[in-house]
Design a protein around this motif. Structure first.
Motif, PDB file in Angstrom:
ATOM      1  N   ASP A  30       0.809  -1.209   0.000  1.00 28.51           N
ATOM      2  CA  ASP A  30       0.000   0.000   0.000  1.00 28.51           C
ATOM      3  C   ASP A  30       0.846   1.263   0.000  1.00 28.51           C
ATOM      4  OD1 ASP A  30      -2.697   1.051   0.034  1.00 28.51           O
ATOM      5  OD2 ASP A  30      -2.224   1.795   2.038  1.00 28.51           O
ATOM      6  N   GLY A  31       2.073   1.169   0.442  1.00 33.55           N
ATOM      7  CA  GLY A  31       2.954   2.328   0.443  1.00 33.55           C
ATOM      8  C   GLY A  31       3.986   2.229   1.535  1.00 33.55           C
ATOM      9  N   GLY A  32       5.051   3.011   1.391  1.00 32.31           N
ATOM     10  CA  GLY A  32       6.096   3.011   2.401  1.00 32.31           C
ATOM     11  C   GLY A  32       7.447   3.277   1.799  1.00 32.31           C
ATOM     12  N   SER A  33       8.476   2.858   2.512  1.00 34.93           N
ATOM     13  CA  SER A  33       9.845   3.174   2.115  1.00 34.93           C
ATOM     14  C   SER A  33      10.551   2.075   1.338  1.00 34.93           C
ATOM     15  CB  SER A  33      10.662   3.518   3.369  1.00 34.93           C
ATOM     16  OG  SER A  33      10.709   2.405   4.233  1.00 34.93           O
ATOM     17  N   ILE A  34       9.834   1.106   0.852  1.00 29.47           N
ATOM     18  CA  ILE A  34      10.452   0.040   0.062  1.00 29.47           C
ATOM     19  C   ILE A  34      10.678   0.543  -1.363  1.00 29.47           C
ATOM     20  CG2 ILE A  34      10.156  -2.278  -0.873  1.00 29.47           C
ATOM     21  CD1 ILE A  34       8.668  -3.017   1.631  1.00 29.47           C
ATOM     22  N   GLN A  35      11.916   0.439  -1.811  1.00 26.83           N
ATOM     23  CA  GLN A  35      12.283   0.883  -3.154  1.00 26.83           C
ATOM     24  C   GLN A  35      11.689  -0.063  -4.206  1.00 26.83           C
ATOM     25  OE1 GLN A  35      13.997   3.731  -3.601  1.00 26.83           O
ATOM     26  NE2 GLN A  35      14.094   3.990  -1.386  1.00 26.83           N
ATOM     27  N   ASN A  36      11.446   0.459  -5.379  1.00 26.29           N
ATOM     28  CA  ASN A  36      10.981  -0.324  -6.534  1.00 26.29           C
ATOM     29  C   ASN A  36       9.668  -1.051  -6.283  1.00 26.29           C
ATOM     30  OD1 ASN A  36      13.389   0.442  -7.831  1.00 26.29           O
ATOM     31  ND2 ASN A  36      14.454  -1.329  -6.991  1.00 26.29           N
ATOM     32  N   ALA A  37       8.806  -0.467  -5.474  1.00 25.85           N
ATOM     33  CA  ALA A  37       7.498  -1.067  -5.221  1.00 25.85           C
ATOM     34  C   ALA A  37       6.423   0.002  -5.382  1.00 25.85           C
ATOM     35  CB  ALA A  37       7.446  -1.660  -3.825  1.00 25.85           C
ATOM     36  N   LYS A  38       5.373  -0.348  -6.100  1.00 25.83           N
ATOM     37  CA  LYS A  38       4.265   0.577  -6.321  1.00 25.83           C
ATOM     38  C   LYS A  38       3.062   0.133  -5.508  1.00 25.83           C
ATOM     39  CE  LYS A  38       5.622   1.701 -11.037  1.00 25.83           C
ATOM     40  NZ  LYS A  38       5.225   1.680 -12.434  1.00 25.83           N
ATOM     41  N   ALA A  39       2.251   1.088  -5.115  1.00 27.72           N
ATOM     42  CA  ALA A  39       1.032   0.782  -4.370  1.00 27.72           C
ATOM     43  C   ALA A  39       0.119  -0.105  -5.206  1.00 27.72           C
ATOM     44  CB  ALA A  39       0.310   2.068  -3.987  1.00 27.72           C
ATOM     45  N   GLY A  40      -0.459  -1.093  -4.568  1.00 28.28           N
ATOM     46  CA  GLY A  40      -1.356  -2.022  -5.240  1.00 28.28           C
ATOM     47  C   GLY A  40      -0.668  -3.252  -5.795  1.00 28.28           C
ATOM     48  N   THR A  41       0.659  -3.329  -5.691  1.00 28.12           N
ATOM     49  CA  THR A  41       1.399  -4.474  -6.216  1.00 28.12           C
ATOM     50  C   THR A  41       1.192  -5.687  -5.320  1.00 28.12           C
ATOM     51  OG1 THR A  41       3.089  -2.976  -7.065  1.00 28.12           O
ATOM     52  CG2 THR A  41       3.686  -5.284  -6.900  1.00 28.12           C
ATOM     53  N   ASP A  42       0.859  -6.825  -5.928  1.00 31.51           N
ATOM     54  CA  ASP A  42       0.696  -8.071  -5.174  1.00 31.51           C
ATOM     55  C   ASP A  42       2.063  -8.660  -4.860  1.00 31.51           C
ATOM     56  OD1 ASP A  42      -2.075  -7.998  -5.145  1.00 31.51           O
ATOM     57  OD2 ASP A  42      -2.230  -9.029  -7.068  1.00 31.51           O
ATOM     58  N   MET A  43       2.255  -9.039  -3.595  1.00 28.61           N
ATOM     59  CA  MET A  43       3.518  -9.598  -3.129  1.00 28.61           C
ATOM     60  C   MET A  43       3.242 -10.723  -2.154  1.00 28.61           C
ATOM     61  SD  MET A  43       5.734  -6.205  -2.395  1.00 28.61           S
ATOM     62  CE  MET A  43       5.984  -4.935  -3.611  1.00 28.61           C
ATOM     63  N   LYS A  44       4.304 -11.312  -1.643  1.00 31.11           N
ATOM     64  CA  LYS A  44       4.213 -12.345  -0.604  1.00 31.11           C
ATOM     65  C   LYS A  44       5.094 -11.937   0.550  1.00 31.11           C
ATOM     66  CE  LYS A  44       2.246 -16.296  -2.312  1.00 31.11           C
ATOM     67  NZ  LYS A  44       1.516 -17.286  -1.619  1.00 31.11           N
ATOM     68  N   LEU A  45       4.623 -12.145   1.773  1.00 34.51           N
ATOM     69  CA  LEU A  45       5.379 -11.864   2.977  1.00 34.51           C
ATOM     70  C   LEU A  45       5.702 -13.186   3.656  1.00 34.51           C
ATOM     71  CD1 LEU A  45       5.001  -9.024   5.372  1.00 34.51           C
ATOM     72  CD2 LEU A  45       4.832 -11.269   6.373  1.00 34.51           C
ATOM     73  N   TYR A  46       6.970 -13.386   3.958  1.00 34.21           N
ATOM     74  CA  TYR A  46       7.424 -14.606   4.617  1.00 34.21           C
ATOM     75  C   TYR A  46       7.981 -14.238   5.986  1.00 34.21           C
ATOM     76  CZ  TYR A  46       7.137 -16.698  -0.008  1.00 34.21           C
ATOM     77  OH  TYR A  46       6.688 -17.151  -1.216  1.00 34.21           O
ATOM     78  N   ILE A  47       7.595 -14.991   7.003  1.00 35.88           N
ATOM     79  CA  ILE A  47       8.096 -14.773   8.351  1.00 35.88           C
ATOM     80  C   ILE A  47       9.032 -15.930   8.683  1.00 35.88           C
ATOM     81  CG2 ILE A  47       7.499 -14.514  10.777  1.00 35.88           C
ATOM     82  CD1 ILE A  47       4.739 -13.532   9.863  1.00 35.88           C
ATOM     83  N   ASP A  48      10.328 -15.615   8.781  1.00 34.77           N
ATOM     84  CA  ASP A  48      11.328 -16.590   9.179  1.00 34.77           C
ATOM     85  C   ASP A  48      11.617 -16.383  10.661  1.00 34.77           C
ATOM     86  OD1 ASP A  48      11.474 -17.324   6.512  1.00 34.77           O
ATOM     87  OD2 ASP A  48      13.167 -16.005   6.094  1.00 34.77           O
ATOM     88  N   GLY A  49      12.514 -17.162  11.211  1.00 32.10           N
ATOM     89  CA  GLY A  49      12.863 -17.011  12.612  1.00 32.10           C
ATOM     90  C   GLY A  49      13.530 -15.683  12.931  1.00 32.10           C
ATOM     91  N   SER A  50      14.302 -15.145  11.998  1.00 27.05           N
ATOM     92  CA  SER A  50      15.040 -13.916  12.287  1.00 27.05           C
ATOM     93  C   SER A  50      14.779 -12.795  11.292  1.00 27.05           C
ATOM     94  CB  SER A  50      16.538 -14.219  12.311  1.00 27.05           C
ATOM     95  OG  SER A  50      16.952 -14.729  11.056  1.00 27.05           O
ATOM     96  N   ASN A  51      14.021 -13.048  10.236  1.00 27.85           N
ATOM     97  CA  ASN A  51      13.766 -12.040   9.205  1.00 27.85           C
ATOM     98  C   ASN A  51      12.317 -12.053   8.744  1.00 27.85           C
ATOM     99  OD1 ASN A  51      16.450 -11.055   8.908  1.00 27.85           O
ATOM    100  ND2 ASN A  51      16.961 -12.890   7.741  1.00 27.85           N
ATOM    101  N   ILE A  52      11.883 -10.893   8.271  1.00 26.95           N
ATOM    102  CA  ILE A  52      10.600 -10.770   7.574  1.00 26.95           C
ATOM    103  C   ILE A  52      10.971 -10.416   6.138  1.00 26.95           C
ATOM    104  CG2 ILE A  52       8.448  -9.472   7.401  1.00 26.95           C
ATOM    105  CD1 ILE A  52       8.827  -8.876  10.453  1.00 26.95           C
ATOM    106  N   ARG A  53      10.615 -11.299   5.211  1.00 28.06           N
ATOM    107  CA  ARG A  53      11.005 -11.106   3.815  1.00 28.06           C
ATOM    108  C   ARG A  53       9.794 -10.761   2.969  1.00 28.06           C
ATOM    109  NH1 ARG A  53      12.652 -15.580   1.243  1.00 28.06           N
ATOM    110  NH2 ARG A  53      11.615 -16.943   2.695  1.00 28.06           N
ATOM    111  N   ILE A  54       9.972  -9.803   2.057  1.00 32.49           N
ATOM    112  CA  ILE A  54       8.939  -9.419   1.107  1.00 32.49           C
ATOM    113  C   ILE A  54       9.420  -9.852  -0.273  1.00 32.49           C
ATOM    114  CG2 ILE A  54       7.551  -7.531   0.186  1.00 32.49           C
ATOM    115  CD1 ILE A  54       7.240  -7.866   3.194  1.00 32.49           C
ATOM    116  N   MET A  55       8.609 -10.645  -0.960  1.00 31.04           N
ATOM    117  CA  MET A  55       8.972 -11.165  -2.282  1.00 31.04           C
ATOM    118  C   MET A  55       7.914 -10.768  -3.304  1.00 31.04           C
ATOM    119  SD  MET A  55      11.668 -13.368  -1.674  1.00 31.04           S
ATOM    120  CE  MET A  55      11.628 -14.590  -2.939  1.00 31.04           C
TER     121      MET A  55
END
Length: 156
Positions: A30-55
Motif C-alpha cells: 500500500d505504500g512506504g519506504s520500500i524501493q521499486n514497489a508501487k502501491a497495489g502491487t501483489d507480493m508475498k510476505l514470509y516470516i522466518d525465525g530472524s527475518n521478515i522477507r517481502i517477495m
C-alpha cells in the motif's frame, strides 16, 4: 502387481506434494519506504525465525530483521459498495438497493523498523483469511504487540 506399484508410488508422491506448498502470506503493498514497489502491487510476505522477507514473484524486494521492528499497527477500511449497487440497480432496483446496504472491509497492517539507524516502514493490505494469522505471526516473532490504529486518537 501393477496396482501395488501404482499404490506405493502414490503413497510416496502424495505426502511430498503436501510439503511443497508455499508458506507465505499474500499481501498487496500500500505504500512506504520500500524501493521499486508501487502501491497495489501483489507480493508475498514470509516470516522466518530472524527475518521478515517481502517477495514479488521470485525476486526478494526487502528483508527486515525481526529485532529491528519498532512497531506493528493494524486497521480496517470499511466502505459501502455503492459502485456495485449502482451497476446492479440498472438491472434490478431491489437487489441494487440491498447491495448498497452491505459493507466491505479491507485489512491493513503497518510495520516500522530501525536497523542501526536505517529507518523504514511500509503498509500493506492482507487477505481477510490471513489477517489474524499474519498479525499473530508478526507479534510472535518480534515480541511486539500490534497497535490498533483505528482506536488511536490524534491530539494537536
Amino acid at each position: 502387481m501393477m496396482k501395488k506399484f501404482i499404490a506405493i508410488l502414490m503413497c510416496l508422491i502424495f505426502p511430498m506434494s503436501a510439503f511443497a506448498g508455499d508458506n507465505g502470506y499474500k499481501i498487496a503493498y500500500d505504500g512506504g519506504s520500500i524501493q521499486n514497489a508501487k502501491a497495489g502491487t501483489d507480493m508475498k510476505l514470509y516470516i522466518d525465525g530472524s527475518n521478515i522477507r517481502i517477495m514479488k514473484d521470485k525476486t526478494e524486494i526487502a528483508v527486515v530483521p525481526v529485532s529491528a521492528v519498532t512497531e506493528i499497527s493494524y486497521g480496517q477500511d470499511v466502505h459501502r459498495r455503492v459502485g456495485a449497487a449502482i451497476g446492479v440497480a440498472v438491472v434490478s432496483f431491489g437487489i441494487g438497493a440491498l447491495l448498497a446496504l452491505t459493507k466491505s472491509k479491507k485489512h491493513f497492517i503497518g510495520l516500522t523498523w530501525d536497523d542501526g539507524g536505517k529507518k523504514g516502514g511500509f503498509a500493506f493490505q492482507a487477505d481477510k483469511s490471513d489477517y489474524r494469522g499474519l498479525l499473530a505471526g508478526l507479534e510472535g516473532v518480534t515480541g511486539k504487540k500490534a497497535v490498533d490504529s483505528d482506536a488511536m486518537t490524534v491530539k494537536n
